[in-house]
Design an enzyme around this catalytic site. Structure first.
Site, PDB file in Angstrom:
ATOM      1  N   ARG A   1      23.198 -12.961  12.023  1.00 49.29           N
ATOM      2  CA  ARG A   1      22.156 -12.912  10.989  1.00 49.29           C
ATOM      3  C   ARG A   1      21.205 -11.722  11.180  1.00 49.29           C
ATOM      4  O   ARG A   1      20.017 -11.837  10.914  1.00 49.29           O
ATOM      5  CB  ARG A   1      21.336 -14.212  10.947  1.00 49.29           C
ATOM      6  CG  ARG A   1      22.084 -15.401  10.396  1.00 49.29           C
ATOM      7  CD  ARG A   1      22.081 -15.406   8.876  1.00 49.29           C
ATOM      8  NE  ARG A   1      23.030 -16.371   8.363  1.00 49.29           N
ATOM      9  CZ  ARG A   1      22.726 -17.614   7.992  1.00 49.29           C
ATOM     10  NH1 ARG A   1      21.480 -18.023   8.034  1.00 49.29           N
ATOM     11  NH2 ARG A   1      23.651 -18.415   7.555  1.00 49.29           N
TER      12      ARG A   1
ATOM     13  N   ARG B   1      16.321 -12.594   6.127  1.00 47.86           N
ATOM     14  CA  ARG B   1      14.949 -12.728   5.617  1.00 47.86           C
ATOM     15  C   ARG B   1      13.851 -12.348   6.602  1.00 47.86           C
ATOM     16  O   ARG B   1      12.706 -12.210   6.195  1.00 47.86           O
ATOM     17  CB  ARG B   1      14.725 -14.168   5.138  1.00 47.86           C
ATOM     18  CG  ARG B   1      15.422 -14.443   3.822  1.00 47.86           C
ATOM     19  CD  ARG B   1      15.439 -15.925   3.515  1.00 47.86           C
ATOM     20  NE  ARG B   1      16.319 -16.582   4.455  1.00 47.86           N
ATOM     21  CZ  ARG B   1      16.608 -17.891   4.443  1.00 47.86           C
ATOM     22  NH1 ARG B   1      16.039 -18.669   3.551  1.00 47.86           N
ATOM     23  NH2 ARG B   1      17.424 -18.416   5.327  1.00 47.86           N
TER      24      ARG B   1
ATOM     25  N   ARG C   1      16.684  -8.578  -1.927  1.00 46.00           N
ATOM     26  CA  ARG C   1      17.069  -9.882  -2.467  1.00 46.00           C
ATOM     27  C   ARG C   1      16.275 -10.180  -3.744  1.00 46.00           C
ATOM     28  O   ARG C   1      16.833 -10.719  -4.713  1.00 46.00           O
ATOM     29  CB  ARG C   1      16.793 -10.949  -1.416  1.00 46.00           C
ATOM     30  CG  ARG C   1      17.268 -12.332  -1.777  1.00 46.00           C
ATOM     31  CD  ARG C   1      16.792 -13.274  -0.662  1.00 46.00           C
ATOM     32  NE  ARG C   1      17.295 -14.622  -0.780  1.00 46.00           N
ATOM     33  CZ  ARG C   1      16.761 -15.538  -1.569  1.00 46.00           C
ATOM     34  NH1 ARG C   1      15.747 -15.237  -2.360  1.00 46.00           N
ATOM     35  NH2 ARG C   1      17.256 -16.768  -1.564  1.00 46.00           N
TER      36      ARG C   1
ATOM     37  N   ASP D   1      29.027 -14.465   3.118  1.00 43.37           N
ATOM     38  CA  ASP D   1      28.802 -15.829   3.578  1.00 43.37           C
ATOM     39  C   ASP D   1      30.141 -16.492   3.850  1.00 43.37           C
ATOM     40  O   ASP D   1      31.159 -16.110   3.271  1.00 43.37           O
ATOM     41  CB  ASP D   1      28.021 -16.631   2.535  1.00 43.37           C
ATOM     42  CG  ASP D   1      27.385 -17.852   3.175  1.00 43.37           C
ATOM     43  OD1 ASP D   1      26.317 -17.705   3.802  1.00 43.37           O
ATOM     44  OD2 ASP D   1      27.974 -18.949   3.097  1.00 43.37           O
TER      45      ASP D   1
ATOM     46  N   TYR E   1      31.552 -28.276   4.671  1.00 43.28           N
ATOM     47  CA  TYR E   1      30.772 -28.020   3.441  1.00 43.28           C
ATOM     48  C   TYR E   1      31.532 -28.471   2.208  1.00 43.28           C
ATOM     49  O   TYR E   1      30.936 -28.979   1.254  1.00 43.28           O
ATOM     50  CB  TYR E   1      30.409 -26.540   3.338  1.00 43.28           C
ATOM     51  CG  TYR E   1      29.332 -26.131   4.323  1.00 43.28           C
ATOM     52  CD1 TYR E   1      27.987 -26.313   4.029  1.00 43.28           C
ATOM     53  CD2 TYR E   1      29.663 -25.583   5.558  1.00 43.28           C
ATOM     54  CE1 TYR E   1      26.997 -25.958   4.942  1.00 43.28           C
ATOM     55  CE2 TYR E   1      28.683 -25.224   6.473  1.00 43.28           C
ATOM     56  CZ  TYR E   1      27.356 -25.416   6.157  1.00 43.28           C
ATOM     57  OH  TYR E   1      26.382 -25.083   7.052  1.00 43.28           O
TER      58      TYR E   1
HETATM   59  O1  CP3 Z   1      25.001 -12.285  10.295  1.00 45.16           O
HETATM   60  C1  CP3 Z   1      24.798 -11.567   9.297  1.00 45.16           C
HETATM   61  O2  CP3 Z   1      23.839 -10.773   9.226  1.00 45.16           O
HETATM   62  C2  CP3 Z   1      25.829 -11.580   8.180  1.00 45.16           C
HETATM   63  C3  CP3 Z   1      25.630 -12.450   7.081  1.00 45.16           C
HETATM   64  C4  CP3 Z   1      25.891 -13.945   7.154  1.00 45.16           C
HETATM   65  C5  CP3 Z   1      25.257 -14.841   6.271  1.00 45.16           C
HETATM   66  N1  CP3 Z   1      25.811 -16.062   6.440  1.00 45.16           N
HETATM   67  C6  CP3 Z   1      24.215 -14.463   5.313  1.00 45.16           C
HETATM   68  C7  CP3 Z   1      23.346 -15.507   4.751  1.00 45.16           C
HETATM   69  C8  CP3 Z   1      26.795 -14.681   7.917  1.00 45.16           C
HETATM   70  C9  CP3 Z   1      27.704 -14.231   9.040  1.00 45.16           C
HETATM   71  C10 CP3 Z   1      26.734 -16.037   7.438  1.00 45.16           C
HETATM   72  C11 CP3 Z   1      27.601 -17.110   7.959  1.00 45.16           C
HETATM   73  C12 CP3 Z   1      27.292 -18.514   7.622  1.00 45.16           C
HETATM   74  N2  CP3 Z   1      26.887 -19.012   6.410  1.00 45.16           N
HETATM   75  C13 CP3 Z   1      27.478 -19.593   8.506  1.00 45.16           C
HETATM   76  C14 CP3 Z   1      28.015 -19.496   9.907  1.00 45.16           C
HETATM   77  C15 CP3 Z   1      27.015 -18.944  10.838  1.00 45.16           C
HETATM   78  C16 CP3 Z   1      25.861 -19.843  11.127  1.00 45.16           C
HETATM   79  O3  CP3 Z   1      24.737 -19.423  10.817  1.00 45.16           O
HETATM   80  O4  CP3 Z   1      26.106 -20.902  11.672  1.00 45.16           O
HETATM   81  C17 CP3 Z   1      27.113 -20.769   7.818  1.00 45.16           C
HETATM   82  C18 CP3 Z   1      27.125 -22.187   8.366  1.00 45.16           C
HETATM   83  C19 CP3 Z   1      26.761 -20.385   6.490  1.00 45.16           C
HETATM   84  C20 CP3 Z   1      26.377 -21.266   5.353  1.00 45.16           C
HETATM   85  C21 CP3 Z   1      25.050 -20.911   4.846  1.00 45.16           C
HETATM   86  N3  CP3 Z   1      24.782 -19.815   4.059  1.00 45.16           N
HETATM   87  C22 CP3 Z   1      23.826 -21.590   5.058  1.00 45.16           C
HETATM   88  C23 CP3 Z   1      23.663 -22.843   5.892  1.00 45.16           C
HETATM   89  C24 CP3 Z   1      22.837 -20.869   4.363  1.00 45.16           C
HETATM   90  C25 CP3 Z   1      21.395 -21.218   4.188  1.00 45.16           C
HETATM   91  C26 CP3 Z   1      20.669 -20.654   5.364  1.00 45.16           C
HETATM   92  C27 CP3 Z   1      19.186 -20.657   5.195  1.00 45.16           C
HETATM   93  O5  CP3 Z   1      18.594 -20.391   6.229  1.00 45.16           O
HETATM   94  O6  CP3 Z   1      18.671 -20.873   4.086  1.00 45.16           O
HETATM   95  C28 CP3 Z   1      23.438 -19.741   3.772  1.00 45.16           C
HETATM   96  C29 CP3 Z   1      22.773 -18.667   3.011  1.00 45.16           C
HETATM   97  C30 CP3 Z   1      22.667 -17.363   3.714  1.00 45.16           C
HETATM   98  N4  CP3 Z   1      23.749 -16.707   4.218  1.00 45.16           N
HETATM   99  C31 CP3 Z   1      21.506 -16.564   3.948  1.00 45.16           C
HETATM  100  C32 CP3 Z   1      21.930 -15.397   4.575  1.00 45.16           C
HETATM  101  C33 CP3 Z   1      21.096 -14.202   4.978  1.00 45.16           C
HETATM  102  C34 CP3 Z   1      20.084 -16.913   3.497  1.00 45.16           C
HETATM  103  C35 CP3 Z   1      20.057 -16.434   2.084  1.00 45.16           C
HETATM  104  C36 CP3 Z   1      18.735 -16.146   1.476  1.00 45.16           C
HETATM  105  O7  CP3 Z   1      18.066 -17.102   1.098  1.00 45.16           O
HETATM  106  O8  CP3 Z   1      18.422 -14.949   1.347  1.00 45.16           O
END
Ligand code: CP3
Length: 358
Positions: free
Chosen positions: A29, A33, A42, A79, A156
């Site tokens: 990540r 944000r 965003r 994602d 999911y």
């Molecule tokens: O690591 C990076 O910088 C690359 C981008 C990346 C994202 N998601 C961007 C994202 C990666 C590698 C993921 C993987 C991901 N997505 C996982 C596995 C890794 C982990 O964190 O366990 C999982 C379980 C997801 C599913 C997912 N997508 C969730 C649970 C969420 C909500 C997270 C939150 O904090 O609100 C997302 C959305 C998401 N994916 C965001 C980002 C930057 C937040 C989006 C936003 O609101 O801008």
């Protein structure tokens, strides 16, 4: 994709357990944000999904952390839920609630309807993002592509979103294991095709996130998660060196299974902070590289405390790895959170490079 030489290939060298001048570091990540410039892009895109589906903007946010910090790898901004979205489940984000599906898997009949999406049509935006990012990185650092693990994606798909206890997906696995294996089989086919397509588009290393494998009992982990990770490691094209992107298997709570993961054929295993890197390195015994594993919450502490903990993790790895720093990729044990300080992230990256200089 032409194999232009990299200005900084520490990350790829460490994944192959070759000598490097400093331990490479990237952060799960790292685009997100906690960076004000991410929040601005965003806002311009209107939503996370619009951002992820626009290759130019996805490229922009991928590069943002690299402009601030001397990170040793970039990770595709996307994602893990793009794959089930392309399978027709209808991914959406309800404000402040995390990911959800309009049409979650509710029955064996829903599973029968699933097929492997076409990578260059249904998931073309991801491949276009990979190609755009490779072009813009211009040989500076390698690009990591990624996927969720079959089990984590299936969580999911069946729960319809995040979950506290995974009751729906565990019930499916217990009540109808054949249906669960059918679901995991088609998701695994899709994951393998997705990772191959990212490699063909230019990704130079691949990470599989098994974020929820650790919620399973050992017998269920081996049956419903590990088996499919092993299939991925076995079926991605082999040949070493230039013909295969190194594969990193990251899992939360995977420490009981390090032996099996190290024997899977993957090039690296990623661990969370609940295992010491020394222990992990001793158990892996040089079979793969090891990625991790600072507790992300350390970033709320002072820069001095961050530096001390980075030093501790580096030394712990070296001790467990027979006195050598080779084969270590520094990372957090899980992702950065939105309220973390970019200055503290900078302190972490600097500490890794300074304290590991050979
Ligand atoms: O690591 C990076 O910088 C690359 C981008 C990346 C994202 N998601 C961007 C994202 C990666 C590698 C993921 C993987 C991901 N997505 C996982 C596995 C890794 C982990 O964190 O366990 C999982 C379980 C997801 C599913 C997912 N997508 C969730 C649970 C969420 C909500 C997270 C939150 O904090 O609100 C997302 C959305 C998401 N994916 C965001 C980002 C930057 C937040 C989006 C936003 O609101 O801008």
């Amino acid at each position: 994709m032409s194999s232009q030489p990299l200005a900084n290939d520490r990350f790829l060298r460490a994944l192959r357990r070759q000598p490097v001048d400093r331990t490479p570091v990237w952060l799960m990540r790292q685009a997100g944000r906690y960076l004000p410039e991410y929040r601005a892009t965003r806002a311009q895109a209107g939503s996370f999904l619009n951002l992820a589906k626009n290759p130019e903007l996805a490229c922009e946010v991928t590069l943002q952390p690299l402009r601030r910090f001397p990170l040793d790898a970039a990770i595709l901004f996307s994602d893990i839920l793009t794959v089930p979205d392309a399978m027709g489940l209808g991914l959406y984000f309800a404000d402040g609630e995390g990911p959800k599906f309009e049409r979650p898997i509710r029955s064996a009949a829903d599973i029968d309807k699933l097929g492997v999406p076409d990578m260059e049509t249904d998931l073309r935006y991801v491949m276009d993002a990979v190609r755009t990012i490779r072009r813009e990185l211009n040989g500076s650092v390698p690009l990591i592509g990624f996927s969720g693990s079959p089990w984590t994606i299936a969580c999911y798909m069946v729960e319809g979103g995040g979950s506290d206890n995974y009751s729906k997906v565990k019930s499916l696995a217990l009540n109808d294991p054949a249906a669960m294996h059918k679901l995991l089989g088609v998701v695994t086919d899709a994951v393998i095709a997705y990772l191959k397509a990212q490699y063909a588009a230019g990704a130079q290393a691949l990470q599989v996130f098994d974020t929820w494998g650790g919620v399973l009992s050992p017998s269920m982990y081996r049956e419903f998660s590990l088996r499919y990770l092993q299939r991925i490691a076995a079926e991605l094209p082999r040949g070493g060196g230039e013909t295969r992107a190194p594969l990193i298997l990251f899992g939360k709570g995977n420490d009981p299974y390090l032996d099996e993961l190290a024997a899977s054929g993957a090039e690296a295993v990623g661990v969370d902070w609940t295992i010491g890197l020394g222990d992990a390195a001793r158990r892996i015994a040089g079979r793969t590289a090891l990625q991790g594993n600072l507790d992300p919450v350390t970033l709320y502490a002072s820069p001095e405390a961050i530096r001390r903990e980075v030093g501790r993790a580096l030394e712990d790895y070296r001790t467990g790895n027979g006195g050598s720093r080779e084969g270590h990729v520094f990372n957090l044990g899980h992702g950065l959170s939105p309220d973390m300080s970019p200055e503290h992230v900078g302190a972490l990256v600097a500490a890794v490079h300074e304290l590991s200089a050979r």
